[in-house]
Design an enzyme around this catalytic site. Sequence first.
Site, PDB file in Angstrom:
ATOM      1  NE  ARG A  25     -42.104  87.061-100.296  1.00 44.57           N
ATOM      2  CZ  ARG A  25     -41.529  86.920-101.505  1.00 44.57           C
ATOM      3  NH1 ARG A  25     -40.562  87.167-101.949  1.00 44.57           N
ATOM      4  NH2 ARG A  25     -42.549  86.208-102.471  1.00 44.57           N
ATOM      5  CD  GLU A  37     -50.956  87.540-102.189  1.00 45.91           C
ATOM      6  OE1 GLU A  37     -51.120  87.472-103.349  1.00 45.91           O
ATOM      7  OE2 GLU A  37     -49.998  87.255-101.500  1.00 45.91           O
ATOM      8  CD  GLN A  42     -55.591  88.054-113.717  1.00 47.66           C
ATOM      9  OE1 GLN A  42     -55.625  89.184-112.705  1.00 47.66           O
ATOM     10  NE2 GLN A  42     -56.316  87.220-113.993  1.00 47.66           N
ATOM     11  CG  LEU A  80     -51.350  97.745-112.111  1.00 53.21           C
ATOM     12  CD1 LEU A  80     -51.979  97.835-110.599  1.00 53.21           C
ATOM     13  CD2 LEU A  80     -50.704  96.953-112.363  1.00 53.21           C
ATOM     14  CE1 TYR A  82     -57.019  89.921-116.949  1.00 55.22           C
ATOM     15  CE2 TYR A  82     -54.741  91.367-116.914  1.00 55.22           C
ATOM     16  CZ  TYR A  82     -55.780  90.223-117.324  1.00 55.22           C
ATOM     17  OH  TYR A  82     -55.039  89.121-118.175  1.00 55.22           O
ATOM     18  CE1 TYR A 120     -52.373  82.997-104.342  1.00 54.52           C
ATOM     19  CE2 TYR A 120     -53.227  85.112-104.825  1.00 54.52           C
ATOM     20  CZ  TYR A 120     -52.193  84.275-104.459  1.00 54.52           C
ATOM     21  OH  TYR A 120     -50.850  84.870-104.489  1.00 54.52           O
ATOM     22  CG  ASP A 138     -49.829  80.996-107.012  1.00 54.70           C
ATOM     23  OD1 ASP A 138     -49.347  79.919-106.739  1.00 54.70           O
ATOM     24  OD2 ASP A 138     -49.107  82.253-107.079  1.00 54.70           O
ATOM     25  CB  CYS A 199     -34.207  70.719-113.712  1.00 53.75           C
ATOM     26  SG  CYS A 199     -35.719  71.074-114.351  1.00 53.75           S
ATOM     27  CB  CYS A 208     -38.435  66.639-109.576  1.00 50.36           C
ATOM     28  SG  CYS A 208     -39.591  67.373-110.838  1.00 50.36           S
TER      29      CYS A 208
END
Length: 352
Positions: A25, A37, A42, A80, A82, A120, A138, A199, A208
Amino acid sequence: MADIEEIKGTLHSWYIQNKRHLPWRETTDPYFIWLSEVILQQTRIDQGLSYFNRFIDAYPNVKLLADASEDDVLKLWQGLGYYSRARNLHHAAKTIAHEFEGIFPSDYKCIIKLKGVGEYTAAAITSISFNLPYAVVDGNVYRFISRLFGIDIPIDSTNGKKLFKELASEMLDKKDPGLHNQAMMEFGALQCTPQKPNCQECVFNETCMALKENKIDKLPVKQGKIKIKHRYFNYIILTGKNHTYLQKRTKNDIWRNLFEFPVVETEQKTEIDQVLKEIDRFTEVTNNTELEVSTWQKQVLSHQHIHYRFIQLKQTEEKPGTENLIRVDKKDIFKFAVPKPVEQKLTQLGWV
Ligand code: SF4
């Protein structure tokens, strides 16, 4: 429906006050954004962060990643899961190095053609790095939008996907799409969480719809349940004094291009005698062969449950079978990228 401009303003202020400070960021470099990303798909942020730093240290730019061997990339990715993400990442890095002279493309159409990059990821890179107006959708965004507007159309249906994409695009701040997209995702991750969102202290609790209609636990709606396949791996550990044998998974299957002990896959949890009948393709088993058989354990993947056990053969004399195995010195085994069950076994054996 609440005023979209008002929602955007509230969301952006919330983000600026509450966002987590993460290395990706602090930059708009598309290589870093892409890497983060891909790693974070996952994967939890705390786990992904160490992998991100590891990759940036080893490969500070896309050309260096392209020049690496796939085995090294998979080794760095180990743990990690995948693994197709790592193979695709490496493939796409080569494409960028060869077709774009090592300069990350800035065009959505070029980015989405890179291997492993879907809508995405392409939207995240183009908006954050190049300030282009593409909205990300996402899991966090689906959840936030469905609750905020009280939408119960399944998010995995064709109509649902279309509607949520349209809404996310309508909400997008075209002047600062990167900040807006990150705010949407962060809000879903930190505030509008899957379980028990707070909430009471939410900046949207007066508008909402899910809160108003007491439907928070019911949204978002998903229609399809994934069918889980069960598989049974009998790992054969052939041990000599200082060496063992591995093989590479080369088929188009889970853990492709990772290394593992030779494996006999069965339809169910079969008796050991059944498995021994198939071992002759790796080695010849005699009456003097000592066997040590572990209990069954389970590795849960998204679409498959891998039940596995280890059968360790201690042989005084080696009689090779028909299948080509890789002889590995135990002291060198740490160099090979292996799936989690094998990694845990190697640790238990004290070989890594
Ligand atoms: S009020 Fe609750 S459900 Fe609605 S957006 Fe806020 S956290 Fe999510």
